[in-house]
Design an enzyme around this catalytic site. Structure first.
Site, mmCIF file in Angstrom:
data_model
loop_
_atom_site.group_PDB
_atom_site.id
_atom_site.type_symbol
_atom_site.label_atom_id
_atom_site.label_comp_id
_atom_site.label_asym_id
_atom_site.label_seq_id
_atom_site.Cartn_x
_atom_site.Cartn_y
_atom_site.Cartn_z
ATOM 1 N N ASP A 17 0.840 -1.194 0.000
ATOM 2 C CA ASP A 17 0.000 0.000 0.000
ATOM 3 C C ASP A 17 0.878 1.248 0.000
ATOM 4 O O ASP A 17 1.067 1.888 1.032
ATOM 5 C CB ASP A 17 -0.919 -0.016 1.215
ATOM 6 C CG ASP A 17 -1.909 1.137 1.201
ATOM 7 O OD1 ASP A 17 -1.966 1.852 0.178
ATOM 8 O OD2 ASP A 17 -2.615 1.316 2.199
ATOM 9 N N LYS A 43 0.222 3.728 -2.207
ATOM 10 C CA LYS A 43 -0.607 4.809 -2.750
ATOM 11 C C LYS A 43 0.199 5.640 -3.749
ATOM 12 O O LYS A 43 0.317 6.861 -3.636
ATOM 13 C CB LYS A 43 -1.154 5.681 -1.622
ATOM 14 C CG LYS A 43 -2.132 4.937 -0.720
ATOM 15 C CD LYS A 43 -2.710 5.849 0.341
ATOM 16 C CE LYS A 43 -3.729 5.107 1.186
ATOM 17 N NZ LYS A 43 -3.139 4.036 2.014
ATOM 18 N N ASP A 97 2.548 9.702 -8.552
ATOM 19 C CA ASP A 97 3.594 10.564 -9.092
ATOM 20 C C ASP A 97 3.512 10.573 -10.612
ATOM 21 O O ASP A 97 2.568 10.038 -11.203
ATOM 22 C CB ASP A 97 4.964 10.078 -8.623
ATOM 23 C CG ASP A 97 5.913 11.222 -8.318
ATOM 24 O OD1 ASP A 97 6.080 12.096 -9.203
ATOM 25 O OD2 ASP A 97 6.485 11.249 -7.218
#
EC number: 4.1.1.23
Length: 216
Positions: free
Chosen positions: A62, A64, A67
């Site tokens: 995880d 997330k 970018d």
């Protein structure tokens, strides 16, 4: 992905020994763990490898990822090299960045989970109402796995409606954040649960109680 007892352990401790002991103590009740930044930043990517080498578990990272495409590629590459089966990627960054993560996952024969909306109270400030569009983008990219919040059942239900019955949704927010397991499982395929288990005086008793509640 088959998730035993519909529970994914959010392994957000910052000590690999304590994490290992926790997983050992409840290993007969779960087959899927989610490793986040706390453990990875404290112990390195070896934390992913250690769990893959010692437990026959599904391992979701995880991170997330949120970018530009080139950076997403690097993050995904390092994560899959460490042994992860899948990685969670933010959808709000747009199609090109998400697609970059998908491409790396495809190279490794792995998968991504597309994050539509988050479970904490502040998530509604900027992201509420965007989950459906993110889900639609995921469908366009051929993504099969999604993350949507148990703490906002109206949002979870709406995102499920967009995705249809065949896509796999995992849902954070059950327990400490107030999400109800049975209500959540009306729309999601598995629950992400962390603090209610690892902060319990006896994690085994805690997870058994959760399983009992789901069963009932």
């Amino acid at each position: 992905m088959e998730v035993k007892n519909n529970i994914i352990l959010a392994l957000d401790l910052m000590d690999i020994i304590k994490s290992f002991e926790l997983v050992e103590s409840i290993s007969k009740y779960i087959n899927t763990i989610k490793i986040g930044y706390p453990l990875t930043l404290a112990e390195g990517l070896k934390s992913v490898t250690v769990f893959k080498e010692n437990f026959e578990f599904n391992t979701i990272c995880d991170y997330k990822v949120a970018d530009i495409p080139a950076t997403n590629e690097k993050i995904a590459d390092l994560t899959f090299k460490a042994g992860a089966d899948s990685i969670i990627v933010h959808g709000f960054v747009g199609k090109d960045s998400v697609a970059a993560s998908c491409d790396v996952a495809l190279e490794y024969g792995k998968e991504i989970f597309l994050l539509t909306e988050m479970s904490h109270p502040g998530a509604i400030q900027f992201l509420k109402g965007k989950g459906e569009k993110i889900a639609e983008m995921g469908l366009e990219l051929g993504i099969n796995n999604y993350v949507a919040p148990s703490t906002h059942l109206d949002r979870l239900s709406s995102i499920r409606s967009v995705l249809g019955k065949d896509k796999f949704i995992i849902s954070p927010g059950v327990g400490t954040q107030g999400g109800n397991p049975n209500d959540t499982l009306k729309y999601a395929d598995a629950l992400i649960i962390g603090r209610s288990i690892y902060n319990a005086e006896n994690p085994e008793i805690a997870i058994k109680e959760i399983i009992k509640e789901i069963t009932v």
